[in-house]
Design a protein around this motif. Structure first.
Motif, PDB file in Angstrom:
ATOM      1  N   ARG A 418    -145.315  30.707  18.926  1.00 42.94           N
ATOM      2  CA  ARG A 418    -145.102  31.064  20.331  1.00 42.94           C
ATOM      3  C   ARG A 418    -145.776  30.060  21.267  1.00 42.94           C
ATOM      4  NH1 ARG A 418    -146.867  35.846  20.122  1.00 42.94           N
ATOM      5  NH2 ARG A 418    -144.860  36.791  19.627  1.00 42.94           N
ATOM      6  N   GLN A 419    -146.927  29.564  20.872  1.00 44.09           N
ATOM      7  CA  GLN A 419    -147.603  28.568  21.700  1.00 44.09           C
ATOM      8  C   GLN A 419    -146.732  27.326  21.875  1.00 44.09           C
ATOM      9  OE1 GLN A 419    -151.417  27.277  20.237  1.00 44.09           O
ATOM     10  NE2 GLN A 419    -151.543  25.578  21.691  1.00 44.09           N
ATOM     11  N   GLN A 420    -146.092  26.882  20.789  1.00 45.54           N
ATOM     12  CA  GLN A 420    -145.195  25.730  20.880  1.00 45.54           C
ATOM     13  C   GLN A 420    -144.022  26.027  21.808  1.00 45.54           C
ATOM     14  OE1 GLN A 420    -145.792  22.750  19.563  1.00 45.54           O
ATOM     15  NE2 GLN A 420    -147.694  23.476  18.636  1.00 45.54           N
ATOM     16  N   TYR A 421    -143.445  27.203  21.668  1.00 42.12           N
ATOM     17  CA  TYR A 421    -142.332  27.583  22.535  1.00 42.12           C
ATOM     18  C   TYR A 421    -142.755  27.642  24.001  1.00 42.12           C
ATOM     19  CZ  TYR A 421    -138.756  28.652  19.030  1.00 42.12           C
ATOM     20  OH  TYR A 421    -137.799  28.550  18.059  1.00 42.12           O
ATOM     21  N   ASN A 422    -143.892  28.261  24.255  1.00 40.55           N
ATOM     22  CA  ASN A 422    -144.340  28.413  25.642  1.00 40.55           C
ATOM     23  C   ASN A 422    -144.587  27.072  26.311  1.00 40.55           C
ATOM     24  OD1 ASN A 422    -144.166  31.182  25.461  1.00 40.55           O
ATOM     25  ND2 ASN A 422    -146.346  31.507  25.081  1.00 40.55           N
ATOM     26  N   ASP A 423    -145.170  26.129  25.558  1.00 44.58           N
ATOM     27  CA  ASP A 423    -145.390  24.790  26.116  1.00 44.58           C
ATOM     28  C   ASP A 423    -144.067  24.147  26.531  1.00 44.58           C
ATOM     29  OD1 ASP A 423    -148.086  25.008  25.743  1.00 44.58           O
ATOM     30  OD2 ASP A 423    -148.153  23.802  23.916  1.00 44.58           O
ATOM     31  N   ASN A 424    -143.057  24.316  25.697  1.00 42.79           N
ATOM     32  CA  ASN A 424    -141.771  23.671  25.975  1.00 42.79           C
ATOM     33  C   ASN A 424    -140.961  24.417  27.026  1.00 42.79           C
ATOM     34  OD1 ASN A 424    -141.157  21.234  24.082  1.00 42.79           O
ATOM     35  ND2 ASN A 424    -142.328  22.677  22.851  1.00 42.79           N
ATOM     36  N   ILE A 425    -141.139  25.733  27.099  1.00 39.63           N
ATOM     37  CA  ILE A 425    -140.498  26.495  28.173  1.00 39.63           C
ATOM     38  C   ILE A 425    -141.051  26.046  29.521  1.00 39.63           C
ATOM     39  CG2 ILE A 425    -140.305  28.790  29.208  1.00 39.63           C
ATOM     40  CD1 ILE A 425    -140.310  29.873  26.257  1.00 39.63           C
ATOM     41  N   ARG A 426    -142.356  25.885  29.589  1.00 37.87           N
ATOM     42  CA  ARG A 426    -142.957  25.401  30.844  1.00 37.87           C
ATOM     43  C   ARG A 426    -142.437  24.018  31.193  1.00 37.87           C
ATOM     44  NH1 ARG A 426    -149.398  24.179  32.144  1.00 37.87           N
ATOM     45  NH2 ARG A 426    -149.029  23.394  34.254  1.00 37.87           N
ATOM     46  N   TRP A 427    -142.389  23.149  30.206  1.00 38.30           N
ATOM     47  CA  TRP A 427    -141.901  21.787  30.427  1.00 38.30           C
ATOM     48  C   TRP A 427    -140.466  21.798  30.968  1.00 38.30           C
ATOM     49  CZ3 TRP A 427    -141.441  16.729  31.017  1.00 38.30           C
ATOM     50  CH2 TRP A 427    -140.290  16.082  30.578  1.00 38.30           C
ATOM     51  N   ILE A 428    -139.591  22.564  30.322  1.00 40.31           N
ATOM     52  CA  ILE A 428    -138.192  22.493  30.686  1.00 40.31           C
ATOM     53  C   ILE A 428    -137.940  23.189  32.019  1.00 40.31           C
ATOM     54  CG2 ILE A 428    -137.216  24.591  29.620  1.00 40.31           C
ATOM     55  CD1 ILE A 428    -135.897  21.027  29.111  1.00 40.31           C
ATOM     56  N   ARG A 429    -138.716  24.208  32.337  1.00 37.61           N
ATOM     57  CA  ARG A 429    -138.562  24.882  33.621  1.00 37.61           C
ATOM     58  C   ARG A 429    -138.993  23.974  34.787  1.00 37.61           C
ATOM     59  NH1 ARG A 429    -134.899  28.788  33.438  1.00 37.61           N
ATOM     60  NH2 ARG A 429    -135.446  30.576  32.121  1.00 37.61           N
ATOM     61  N   GLU A 430    -139.918  23.067  34.525  1.00 34.92           N
ATOM     62  CA  GLU A 430    -140.448  22.216  35.584  1.00 34.92           C
ATOM     63  C   GLU A 430    -139.875  20.799  35.586  1.00 34.92           C
ATOM     64  OE1 GLU A 430    -144.680  22.208  35.491  1.00 34.92           O
ATOM     65  OE2 GLU A 430    -144.860  24.396  35.655  1.00 34.92           O
ATOM     66  N   ALA A 431    -139.145  20.438  34.543  1.00 40.25           N
ATOM     67  CA  ALA A 431    -138.703  19.044  34.399  1.00 40.25           C
ATOM     68  C   ALA A 431    -137.828  18.587  35.549  1.00 40.25           C
ATOM     69  CB  ALA A 431    -137.957  18.882  33.069  1.00 40.25           C
ATOM     70  N   GLY A 432    -136.929  19.449  36.011  1.00 39.96           N
ATOM     71  CA  GLY A 432    -136.012  19.054  37.064  1.00 39.96           C
ATOM     72  C   GLY A 432    -136.695  18.615  38.342  1.00 39.96           C
ATOM     73  N   LYS A 433    -137.719  19.348  38.763  1.00 42.31           N
ATOM     74  CA  LYS A 433    -138.377  19.017  40.029  1.00 42.31           C
ATOM     75  C   LYS A 433    -139.207  17.745  39.941  1.00 42.31           C
ATOM     76  CE  LYS A 433    -142.576  21.858  39.414  1.00 42.31           C
ATOM     77  NZ  LYS A 433    -143.314  23.038  39.912  1.00 42.31           N
ATOM     78  N   HIS A 434    -139.538  17.322  38.731  1.00 40.11           N
ATOM     79  CA  HIS A 434    -140.320  16.089  38.562  1.00 40.11           C
ATOM     80  C   HIS A 434    -139.436  14.841  38.480  1.00 40.11           C
ATOM     81  CE1 HIS A 434    -144.131  18.093  38.310  1.00 40.11           C
ATOM     82  NE2 HIS A 434    -143.726  18.856  37.321  1.00 40.11           N
ATOM     83  N   LYS A 435    -138.119  15.034  38.495  1.00 43.53           N
ATOM     84  CA  LYS A 435    -137.161  13.914  38.526  1.00 43.53           C
ATOM     85  C   LYS A 435    -137.443  12.921  37.386  1.00 43.53           C
ATOM     86  CE  LYS A 435    -136.691  14.352  43.549  1.00 43.53           C
ATOM     87  NZ  LYS A 435    -135.537  15.243  43.439  1.00 43.53           N
ATOM     88  N   MET A 436    -137.350  13.424  36.170  1.00 41.16           N
ATOM     89  CA  MET A 436    -137.673  12.616  34.992  1.00 41.16           C
ATOM     90  C   MET A 436    -136.510  11.716  34.550  1.00 41.16           C
ATOM     91  SD  MET A 436    -140.570  14.150  34.773  1.00 41.16           S
ATOM     92  CE  MET A 436    -141.288  13.447  33.324  1.00 41.16           C
ATOM     93  N   VAL A 437    -135.323  11.959  35.085  1.00 42.47           N
ATOM     94  CA  VAL A 437    -134.118  11.314  34.564  1.00 42.47           C
ATOM     95  C   VAL A 437    -134.047   9.847  34.979  1.00 42.47           C
ATOM     96  CG1 VAL A 437    -131.606  11.265  34.711  1.00 42.47           C
ATOM     97  CG2 VAL A 437    -132.798  13.444  34.442  1.00 42.47           C
ATOM     98  N   VAL A 438    -133.800   8.988  33.990  1.00 34.95           N
ATOM     99  CA  VAL A 438    -133.493   7.576  34.215  1.00 34.95           C
ATOM    100  C   VAL A 438    -132.249   7.264  33.400  1.00 34.95           C
ATOM    101  CG1 VAL A 438    -134.243   5.197  33.891  1.00 34.95           C
ATOM    102  CG2 VAL A 438    -135.900   6.927  34.602  1.00 34.95           C
ATOM    103  N   GLY A 439    -131.197   6.786  34.060  1.00 33.06           N
ATOM    104  CA  GLY A 439    -129.954   6.530  33.349  1.00 33.06           C
ATOM    105  C   GLY A 439    -129.123   7.792  33.237  1.00 33.06           C
ATOM    106  N   SER A 440    -128.723   8.130  32.035  1.00 41.19           N
ATOM    107  CA  SER A 440    -127.867   9.287  31.804  1.00 41.19           C
ATOM    108  C   SER A 440    -128.578  10.584  32.172  1.00 41.19           C
ATOM    109  CB  SER A 440    -127.453   9.342  30.327  1.00 41.19           C
ATOM    110  OG  SER A 440    -128.606   9.447  29.510  1.00 41.19           O
TER     111      SER A 440
END
Length: 609
Positions: A418-440
């Motif tokens: 669950r700890q692994q899942y929670n870390d990645n849920i937080r990451w994916i929920r916040e990734a969009g606002k951090h504008k991580m995308v380069v290229g595709s």
């Protein structure tokens, strides 16, 4: 001397012949002088005149002139890997890591794109180290592309042989996701795109670096402010000055240790051709020496490495926690003759060994031995997807799908999972606002087998429903649970004597191919260096069909469990528990489980008898 010149001329002649065979004889008189100049100036024939003038980027999938969307998805991923916003040295077809190439020359790029434009779903494109061998008849269920890079007879898989074969144009270094067309920019890996000032400035403009400076004084001032006032920043210092020596000097002067954690992420898989710049020389001087006096440059690099490690050892003694990224830094420092500080050192033939330690052990464990090894053994690794529409709305929707899927799974798993899942849920929920995308329009997260399958199936269903407007390519980094046999990184925590065996990566490549991958790749040398690692990757197109769902389910089950089973057999307790649980959920899976020795005295008595 005469023999040496004759041999050099023979090799240059062969390299020219190899390059010219892509073109009709009527063009040879024009091309030969150009190619000869490139060979002598760069040590390789890149065929720059054939570099396309169109803007290189990941266009929406429907804009590619193809007979099948599977072929179009490969074209999209190739062009994304060569997008100047993504690639490190796009003119040289290098995506990242200093020499990780998509192709060996621009004629290959053009020929591959031509083949893909004509390909049907009963053909497979065969790639030999950048060279398109051609389209061969196959089944609709077969991969549309089979890629191998750097496959060399083991006794000849040396750095010197690589330099020769690369110059001849017969082999190339595909790194990991460069030669498998699956790199997604710095979201996948930041450090491999930073070697000189141009890519550094590029990452600063894209927002991956908050500050850039070439002033050591400013750098130390900002480090001190960050350290003392707990400021958050990402600071890049561009210079030939070894910053670790200055940090050591600050400690010796003031008693302040300005760094708690330290690592090294230079591209030392390629130490003598731009992967590592020695402290004694400026960038320009280093490039000049590299070209005019390769042996002198090698000696200078080794001297720099010895200084580098000496500073690390002293900072470590002062309290800095240092770990090896697994990029061959400690390996190359050892080869440079530096007595890397470890307990119980002995010198054997000029090498530094740790008494009682394994062949992959140094004083400073790699981060795989510290962290990632256990995460891999739990089945977690870097899962990726690319929205082929190029529409940010599709990426936002797939982000939400992935997070929702993981939230649903995490409610019924152990606390450690669950700890692994929670870390990645937080990451994916916040990734969009951090504008991580380069290229595709791509995303990456860490997930285990169940999470990957459920995310893939949910995205595939969203495509079928029309909520996601176009197909999605799923992939992963080769730096993963099953994809890579690398004794100094991915499999550095395998202690049963099989760390130098490559069955897992090869089996991964083969197994992905017949379980439904759209394309598969197998490379020699990615990440840690030529001859030091074998790694495999895949791409799979989700188009909303039942067939795509079947392929995703079958292939992802194998792609993860293969590595967990191998890690279990080597004695890893996390992998043992993980594969047991996976077998309970999937009755078709049957893995040979190890019986560990419970009483070591049995071994002692047997050996004493």
């Amino acid at each position: 001397m005469a023999k040496g010149k004759d041999k050099q001329k023979a090799n240059e002649t062969l390299a020219l012949k190899n390059a010219l065979r892509y073109f009709p004889p009527s063009h040879h008189a024009t091309l030969a002088p150009e190619f000869a100049q490139e060979l002598r100036q760069y040590g390789h024939i890149y065929m720059y005149r054939f570099c396309p003038t169109l803007r290189m980027r990941a266009y929406p999938i429907d804009q590619y002139p193809c007979c099948t969307r599977q072929a179009a998805s490969i074209m999209l991923m190739i062009m994304n890997n060569l997008d100047p916003a993504v690639a490190q040295f796009p003119q040289e077809l290098v995506t990242y890591g200093g020499n990780g190439q998509v192709f060996s020359n621009w004629a290959q790029f053009r020929l591959v794109m031509h083949y893909l434009s004509e390909m049907t779903e009963e053909q497979t494109l065969v790639m030999y180290s950048g060279h398109p061998m051609g389209l061969f008849p196959s089944l609709p269920s077969s991969p549309r592309a089979i890629i191998t890079n750097g496959m060399v007879i083991p006794n000849y898989s040396s750095r010197n042989q690589y330099e020769k074969m690369f110059a001849l144009g017969v082999s190339m270094y595909g790194q990991m996701t460069a030669g498998s067309y699956c790199y997604i920019g710095p979201q996948g890996i930041v450090h491999g795109t930073l070697v000189d000032e141009t890519p550094l400035r590029k990452r600063h403009e894209q927002g991956w670096l908050m500050e850039v400076t070439s002033s050591m004084e400013h750098c130390i001032k900002r480090i001190r402010a960050t350290f003392c006032y707990i400021l958050l920043t990402s600071l890049s210092y561009f210079s030939n000055f070894l910053i670790r020596e200055r940090l050591l000097l600050e400690y010796q002067r003031t008693g302040e240790l300005l760094v708690d954690l330290g690592s090294d992420q230079t591209s030392l898989h390629n130490p003598y051709n731009g992967g590592y710049y020695p402290v004694q020389l400026s960038f320009r001087q280093a490039n000049q020496l590299m070209s005019t006096d390769p042996k002198g440059f090698q000696t200078t690099v080794q001297e720099s490495l010895r200084r580098h490690v000496e500073a690390i050892n002293k900072l470590s003694d002062a309290g800095m926690f240092f770990w090896d990224y697994g990029n061959a830094f400690l390996l190359e420092a050892q080869r440079a003759g530096q007595p890397i500080k470890r307990p119980f050192l002995v010198f054997i033939g000029g090498k530094v060994e740790k008494v009682g330690g394994g062949a992959t052990e140094f004083r400073y464990p790699s981060y795989v031995q510290h962290i990632m090894g256990d995460i891999f053994s739990l089945g977690f690794g870097p899962f990726r997807w690319v929205c082929t529409s190029g529409d940010p709305k599709d990426l936002a929707l797939t982000d939400d799908i992935a997070a929702t899927v993981l939230e649903g799974i995490s409610a019924n798993v152990s606390d450690r999972i669950r700890q692994q899942y929670n870390d990645n849920i937080r990451w994916i929920r916040e990734a969009g606002k951090h504008k991580m995308v380069v290229g595709s329009q791509a995303r990456i997260l860490y997930s285990d087998q169940k999470g990957r399958i459920c995310i893939a199936l949910a995205i595939n269903q969203a495509i079928a429903d029309g909520r996601v407007s176009a197909p999605v390519v799923i992939s992963r980094d080769h730096h993963d649970v099953s994809g890579t046999d690398s004794p100094f990184r991915e499999t550095s925590n395998v202690y049963d004597g099989s760390a130098f065996c490559a069955d897992m990566a090869v089996q991964n490549f083969v197994g992905d191919a017949f379980r439904g991958a759209t394309w598969v790749a197998l490379h020699n040398g990615g990440g840690v260096g030529w001859g030091e690692v074998m790694n495999g990757g895949f791409g799979l197109l989700l188009d909303g069909s039942e067939e795509a769902a079947k392929r995703a389910r079958l292939m992802l089950n194998w792609d993860v469990s293969n590595g967990v089973a191998r890690r279990c057999w080597s004695g890893n307790s996390n992998a043992y528990e993980t594969i047991q649980h996976t077998m309970e959920e999937n009755r078709q899976l049957r893995v040979t489980m190890p019986f560990p020795v419970q009483d070591e005295r049995v071994l002692d008595r047997a050996l004493q008898a």
